[in-house]
Design an enzyme around this catalytic site. Structure first.
Site, PDB file in Angstrom:
ATOM      1  N   TYR A 146      -3.951  30.866 -20.196  1.00  0.00           N
ATOM      2  CA  TYR A 146      -2.632  31.902 -20.222  1.00  0.00           C
ATOM      3  C   TYR A 146      -2.295  32.335 -21.638  1.00  0.00           C
ATOM      4  CZ  TYR A 146      -2.980  30.409 -15.299  1.00  0.00           C
ATOM      5  OH  TYR A 146      -2.744  30.021 -14.011  1.00  0.00           O
ATOM      6  N   LYS A 195     -13.082  21.243 -15.110  1.00  0.00           N
ATOM      7  CA  LYS A 195     -14.531  21.319 -13.993  1.00  0.00           C
ATOM      8  C   LYS A 195     -15.366  21.474 -15.722  1.00  0.00           C
ATOM      9  CE  LYS A 195     -15.988  24.650 -11.439  1.00  0.00           C
ATOM     10  NZ  LYS A 195     -16.943  24.023 -10.044  1.00  0.00           N
ATOM     11  N   ASP A 227     -12.137  21.540  -8.344  1.00  0.00           N
ATOM     12  CA  ASP A 227     -12.372  22.150  -6.698  1.00  0.00           C
ATOM     13  C   ASP A 227     -12.602  21.356  -5.391  1.00  0.00           C
ATOM     14  OD1 ASP A 227     -14.697  21.493  -8.135  1.00  0.00           O
ATOM     15  OD2 ASP A 227     -16.485  23.128  -7.413  1.00  0.00           O
ATOM     16  N   ASP A 251      -1.704  25.285 -12.397  1.00  0.00           N
ATOM     17  CA  ASP A 251       0.238  26.240 -12.036  1.00  0.00           C
ATOM     18  C   ASP A 251      -0.622  26.054 -10.269  1.00  0.00           C
ATOM     19  OD1 ASP A 251       0.874  28.730 -11.834  1.00  0.00           O
ATOM     20  OD2 ASP A 251      -0.492  29.943 -13.035  1.00  0.00           O
ATOM     21  N   ASP A 255       1.160  24.166  -6.988  1.00  0.00           N
ATOM     22  CA  ASP A 255       1.729  25.277  -5.954  1.00  0.00           C
ATOM     23  C   ASP A 255       0.897  24.434  -4.286  1.00  0.00           C
ATOM     24  OD1 ASP A 255       3.512  27.085  -7.639  1.00  0.00           O
ATOM     25  OD2 ASP A 255       2.437  28.821  -7.020  1.00  0.00           O
TER      26      ASP A 255
END
Ligand code: NAD
Length: 361
Positions: A146, A195, A227, A251, A255
């Site tokens: 980001y 990852k 994942d 992020d 959520d």
């Protein structure tokens, strides 16, 4: 102890929920012999209305001078409020970005807890939710994809967009230290999510996290691919204590973890820098649709205040007293409208605050 707290009531339901959080903090102060010193500042729409900008430099200085910031929420109805006719850098949310940057808040903490009494709101099957869960997602907030360089170009008539994901070892180390420190106050387990089978930034993440782990022999460290973590959160959320991860993974996972609790009005959060300073706020927004009606759920803000007691002021007993009060009030069947269920008694925002303050032991 003197606790210097800057409060940002903000917009919408913000002033209502911050009032209730102060009520509970005042009771903590009375029971445990502390002195709460509050200074309010304006931010968001409330500041735009008075100063024409969502956050003034004076307000930032006031926040910096405190030990911690307790915030309600900012923003209005994004389609009807005149605040959203302003250029993006003058809208309410710009105040939030500005204060995060000014205070160097690089670590975001979001707990996801399933309360026995609210288990019916959990969208998972009962065979999974019955084990309960109580996890903390620690997300890096100021680096990664980001904040990397980005551009959109055209090559041979084909449009191409490029985002860059970079982390240096210092950025990783400081968030990892925060994650392990938090784990020491909890069940002493860190699941570092990356990852590393694909990304170099993740391979460095893993190495640095392992280096930091050496200073915390009591904490169990495990690594998990992002994942797999997304699957495990809905398959067996009870396995997690602290999930430590980078900005974009955090992020998405935070959520997802919030959703499995099923109750937006219950979700606290904190953003920390490398001192003990923190900004504490509920995960939800300013709920303009219910503002001024005295029906908002103040519990997310009150649990954020409990996080403030624990992580900024090291007052673990006082924080636990606030959390125990929440459990006790839920157990007695009191609910605000958003978590109301059959057989319970519906109460207003201010009555919920009174009930919680009464339960502080
Ligand atoms: P929201 O979280 O404010 O509301 C979503 C829904 O949840 C609404 O129906 C609302 O009534 C309900 N809700 C939220 N909190 C509640 C509570 N404590 N008790 C009972 N019900 C509650 O999200 P939104 O409507 O998308 O956003 C409204 C405004 O809030 C926007 O301006 C947005 O930018 C802002 N916002 C601010 C923050 C922040 O201050 N950190 C975070 C998210 C959104």
């Amino acid at each position: 102890m003197e606790l210097h707290i800057t409060c940002i009531p903000g917009d919408g339901i913000g002033p209502e929920i911050v009032t209730e959080a102060k009520k509970v903090l005042d009771k903590v102060a009375e029971k445990y012999g502390h002195n709460m010193i509050y200074t309010d500042i304006l931010m968001g729409g409330a500041s735009i209305d008075v100063h024409g900008v969502p956050l003034t430099d004076e307000a930032i200085e006031t926040a910096k001078a405190a030990d911690a910031v307790l915030m309600g929420s900012i923003g209005g109805n994004t389609t009807t409020s005149p605040w959203y006719q302003l250029p993006p850098n003058l809208r309410p949310e710009a105040g939030l970005l500005k204060i995060r940057k000014a205070l160097n808040l690089f670590a975001n903490l979001r707990p996801a807890v399933l309360y026995d009494e609210l288990a019916a709101a959990c969208p998972l099957k009962e065979e999974i939710s019955k084990a309960g869960f109580d996890m903390m997602i620690m997300r890096e907030l100021t680096g990664g994809l980001y904040f990397g360089e980005r551009k959109t170009i055209e090559e041979n008539g084909v449009r191409k967009a490029i985002d860059t994901l970079t982390y240096d070892e210092n950025e990783i180390r400081r968030i990892a230290i925060k994650g392990f420190d938090i784990a020491m106050k909890r069940k002493k387990k860190v699941t570092s999510v990356d990852k590393a089978n694909v990304l170099d930034s993740s391979r460095l993440w893993r190495k640095v996290v392992e280096e930091v782990a050496k200073d915390y022999p009591e904490v169990t460290l495990e690594h998990m691919l992002v994942d797999n973590c997304a699957m495990q959160l809905v398959k067996d959320p009870s396995q997690f204590d602290v999930i430590l991860t980078e900005n974009m993974f955090g992020d998405i996972l935070s959520d997802e973890a919030s959703m499995v609790t099923g109750s937006i009005g219950m979700l606290a959060s904190a953003s920390l820098n490398d001192t003990r300073f923190g900004l504490y706020e509920p995960s939800h927004g300013s709920a303009p649709d219910i503002a001024g009606k005295n029906i908002a759920n103040p519990i997310a803000t009150i649990l954020s205040a409990a996080m403030m007691l624990r992580y900024t002021f090291d007052l673990d007993q006082e924080a636990a007293a606030v959390e125990a009060a929440v459990e006790a009030v839920l157990k007695e069947g009191y609910r605000t409208i958003d978590i109301m269920s059959e057989g319970c008694e519906q109460v207003s925002c201010s009555v919920m605050g009174d009930l919680l303050a009464e339960k502080i032991r």
